[in-house]
Design a protein around this motif. Structure first.
Motif, short mmCIF file in Angstrom:
data_model
loop_
_atom_site.label_atom_id
_atom_site.label_comp_id
_atom_site.label_asym_id
_atom_site.label_seq_id
_atom_site.Cartn_x
_atom_site.Cartn_y
_atom_site.Cartn_z
N UNK A 193 0.67 -1.36 0.16
CA UNK A 193 0.06 -0.08 0.03
C UNK A 193 0.73 1.20 0.07
N UNK A 194 1.86 1.15 0.44
CA UNK A 194 2.78 2.27 0.65
C UNK A 194 3.58 2.92 -0.57
N UNK A 195 3.23 1.68 -1.76
CA UNK A 195 3.64 2.30 -3.02
C UNK A 195 2.97 2.85 -3.80
N UNK A 196 1.73 3.15 -3.30
CA UNK A 196 0.59 4.01 -3.97
C UNK A 196 1.22 5.51 -4.11
N UNK A 199 -0.69 4.83 -9.51
CA UNK A 199 -0.48 3.28 -9.00
C UNK A 199 -1.17 3.32 -7.61
N UNK A 200 -2.01 2.39 -7.53
CA UNK A 200 -2.94 2.24 -6.33
C UNK A 200 -2.81 0.98 -5.85
N UNK A 201 -2.35 0.66 -4.55
CA UNK A 201 -2.25 -0.63 -4.08
C UNK A 201 -3.04 -0.59 -2.76
N UNK A 202 -4.13 -1.64 -3.10
CA UNK A 202 -4.93 -1.73 -1.86
C UNK A 202 -4.52 -2.78 -1.01
N UNK A 203 -5.02 -2.53 0.18
CA UNK A 203 -4.30 -3.66 1.34
C UNK A 203 -5.92 -4.71 1.51
#
Length: 125
Positions: A88-91, A121-125
């Motif tokens: 998620x912190x790569x968002x 770029x969105x990374x969901x948890x």
């Protein structure tokens, strides 16, 4: 006029992968240094990875080392960023950048001459 166009961003679950592409035009990029930066909401733009087109040498931010890989495309003037084990912190918005000459300050945005418009770029948890 040099132009950089990023693509490949999107929404992915934590642990997933994405591959970003950067297509450069309007110049001769054989001797350029190509880099990726990212900027999360409320944060400063930060260095992610860099590749020297002349010899293929690469460098990475500690936060992405071992998970991200920067590479040159078979076609001239293309650069990729393979992102694995996303967190998620790569968002962030990811930007492609190009410098006409190598600088030891490659991890600073001021070392680059040209920038793309960015891809989310969105990374969901």
């Amino acid at each position: 006029q040099v132009q950089l166009v990023e693509s490949g961003g999107g929404l992915v679950q934590a642990g997933g992968s994405l591959r970003l592409s950067c297509a450069a035009s309007g110049g001769t990029f054989s001797s350029y240094v190509m880099g990726w930066f990212r900027q999360a909401p409320g944060k400063e733009r930060e260095f992610v990875a860099v590749i020297r087109r002349t010899n293929g040498n690469t460098a990475y931010a500690d936060s992405v080392k071992g998970r991200f890989t920067i590479s040159r495309g078979d076609a001239k003037n293309t650069v990729y960023l393979q992102m694995n084990s996303l967190k998620p912190e790569d968002t962030a918005v990811y930007y492609c950048a190009a410098a006409q000459a190598y600088s030891s300050s490659y991890y600073y945005s001021f070392a680059y001459d040209y920038w793309g418009q960015g891809t989310q770029v969105t990374v969901s948890s």
